[in-house]
Design an enzyme around this catalytic site. Structure first.
Site, PDB file in Angstrom:
ATOM      1  N   SER A   1      19.614  55.954  61.233  1.00 55.20           N
ATOM      2  CA  SER A   1      20.714  56.054  62.193  1.00 55.20           C
ATOM      3  C   SER A   1      21.603  57.268  61.946  1.00 55.20           C
ATOM      4  O   SER A   1      22.337  57.694  62.839  1.00 55.20           O
ATOM      5  CB  SER A   1      21.561  54.777  62.157  1.00 55.20           C
ATOM      6  OG  SER A   1      21.993  54.498  60.841  1.00 55.20           O
TER       7      SER A   1
ATOM      8  N   ASP B   1      32.714  49.973  59.933  1.00 54.05           N
ATOM      9  CA  ASP B   1      31.568  50.860  59.747  1.00 54.05           C
ATOM     10  C   ASP B   1      32.063  52.075  58.974  1.00 54.05           C
ATOM     11  O   ASP B   1      32.757  52.940  59.510  1.00 54.05           O
ATOM     12  CB  ASP B   1      30.996  51.286  61.098  1.00 54.05           C
ATOM     13  CG  ASP B   1      29.800  52.234  60.953  1.00 54.05           C
ATOM     14  OD1 ASP B   1      29.474  52.621  59.805  1.00 54.05           O
ATOM     15  OD2 ASP B   1      29.212  52.610  61.983  1.00 54.05           O
TER      16      ASP B   1
ATOM     17  N   HIS C   1      28.439  55.440  59.236  1.00 53.03           N
ATOM     18  CA  HIS C   1      28.259  56.418  60.311  1.00 53.03           C
ATOM     19  C   HIS C   1      29.557  57.184  60.537  1.00 53.03           C
ATOM     20  O   HIS C   1      30.578  56.901  59.910  1.00 53.03           O
ATOM     21  CB  HIS C   1      27.814  55.708  61.586  1.00 53.03           C
ATOM     22  CG  HIS C   1      26.557  54.918  61.407  1.00 53.03           C
ATOM     23  ND1 HIS C   1      26.563  53.542  61.207  1.00 53.03           N
ATOM     24  CD2 HIS C   1      25.257  55.298  61.366  1.00 53.03           C
ATOM     25  CE1 HIS C   1      25.312  53.121  61.057  1.00 53.03           C
ATOM     26  NE2 HIS C   1      24.503  54.161  61.150  1.00 53.03           N
TER      27      HIS C   1
END
Length: 446
Positions: free
Chosen positions: A163, A414, A417
């Site tokens: 990702s 998160d 990311h």
């Protein structure tokens, strides 16, 4: 009565005087004029810088169609000087400095994954958008989308990996879209893990291939055992089968190797990582990451080098996370500013993961020298990313996470990311500099 004279006695006097004194006036003025010109020569009118640039822009209306313009702070003489310098620019050490110009794009870019679109999800502390990476020994120009598009004209650049590969790809698409709109030409039904865009203006293709290990593997899921299974001797054909149609690869792996997994070489089980209940030897994941990346780079070199058609390969190094606490136990990344130099050290797992990736790229480069047209380089972003704990979505992986009465500590964060726009844009600024360097080497016949 006789007529009375009405003529003024001075009627004819001006003309008479003019005729009498004009020659003497000329004789008197002429030497003075010559003397004035001698001391103060006439100067032609000069255009202002704005007038000159306006004239140039009007005259060379199609310059951008012929050759991509250099950034305003990166002159042609600077380009030649840097191209002639054999010492590569080191972007790995430096500091984050304030930059009030901000990012090239905003949250309206249509390709950003929802969980990384921090602006539209309500993040109000936008200070994280106003920092630029300043290397210690060289300059990093602002991203110039026309330059990048020109360098990938008629080419296919593929981002392959996890990702974070997608995160970097979406950053690039948003920056390129400020100059030329991409057109989505392919997507699959599996959470958009395989997508392809085309830039008609440059006949360029940009793709994303989901492959979190690069090698063949099956991912854990509710319908499968709660561990991944990796075949370290086989490359993942979901992307490798398209190598003949790819001109440049940008690879990114790391975080998925931290998950529970069983590792195989052929039919033999080598061991596992965190697999209680299975009768396998615990072997960790560092050597597995090394072997998986080595298998990948070896396969690329063999398939592309042996046919003589070459390929460019970039390996984006490990991107550290910034959880304060465990990621699955309400760990968060609350910092609002970058770390200063010396405030945070690159150490432990982050340093080891980066070291493995850099070493494997260097070793593959040596193996690739026997083939023409193969270029490999590590895009070393680990240290500069480590210094940006403020650049993650945090709780804004969810839209407006504090709009309700939900307890703040329970909001999932998160911290892996990156917000878009955000620090990951710098990765692509460095990527552009690598492409410019390679293009310079190509023109010099190196």
């Amino acid at each position: 009565m006789g007529s009375v004279a009405t003529t003024s006695p001075f009627k004819d006097q001006p003309h008479c005087l003019a005729r009498r004194f004009l020659p003497w006036t000329i004789y008197a003025i002429l030497p003075l004029a010559i003397f004035r010109l001698y001391l103060y020569p006439l100067q032609l009118p000069r255009s202002s810088p704005d007038q000159l640039s306006s004239t140039t822009a009007t005259t060379v209306t199609s310059f951008s169609d012929l050759s991509p313009p250099l950034p305003t702070h990166f002159s042609s003489s600077q380009a030649e000087e840097e191209g002639a310098n054999d010492k590569p620019c080191d972007y790995t050490t430096g500091e984050w400095v304030r930059d009030e110009s901000g990012p090239l794009y905003n949250g309206t870019c249509g390709t950003i994954k929802e969980g990384q679109n921090c602006i539209t999800h309500g993040r109000r502390d936008l200070d994280y958008l106003y920092w630029r990476w300043k290397p210690k020994q060289c300059s990093l120009p602002r991203f110039e989308p026309n330059n990048f598009l020109e360098l990938i004209r008629n080419k296919h650049i593929a981002f392959v990996g996890d990702s974070l590969a997608r995160n970097q790809l979406e950053s690039l698409l948003c920056m390129l879209a400020t100059a030329s709109a991409p057109r989505l030409v392919y997507q699959d039904g599996e959470e958009n893990k395989f997508r392809r865009w085309r830039f008609p203006s440059h006949n360029a293709i940009v793709s994303i291939y989901w492959s979190p290990f690069l090698v063949k593997g099956s991912e854990k899921s509710p319908a499968r055992p709660n561990y991944n299974k990796l075949y370290l001797d086989k490359v993942d054909e979901r992307w490798a089968s398209d190598l003949d149609h790819i001109d440049m690869l940008v690879l990114s792996i790391g975080h998925w190797f931290l998950h529970p997994a069983v590792y195989l070489d052929g039919d033999s089980v080598l061991g596992c990582h965190y697999c209680p209940g299975l009768n396998h030897t615990e072997i960790g994941f560092y050597d597995v990451l090394r072997k998986g990346l080595r298998t990948t780079l070896k396969a690329i070199i063999q398939r592309k080098g042996s046919h003589g058609n070459g390929i460019d390969v970039i390996v984006t190094t490990f991107s550290p996370s910034h959880f304060e606490g465990d990621w699955d136990k309400a760990g968060a990344c609350p910092k609002k500013k970058p770390y200063q130099e010396g405030e945070k050290q690159l150490e432990g797992m982050d340093a080891e993961m980066r070291k493995i990736e850099v070493e494997e790229v260097e070793a593959a480069n040596e193996n690739a020298k026997q083939f023409a047209g193969l270029r490999l380089e590590a895009l070393d972003v680990t240290k500069l990313s480590l210094m940006r704990p403020d650049g993650h979505p945090g709780p804004y992986m969810h839209p407006f996470p504090f709009a309700s009465n939900e307890v703040r500590e329970r909001v999932q964060n998160d911290c892996v990311h990156w917000c878009l726009p955000g620090p990951v844009d710098t990765w692509n600024e460095i990527l552009l500099e690598v492409l410019k360097k390679w293009e310079g080497q190509k023109k010099r016949g190196e």
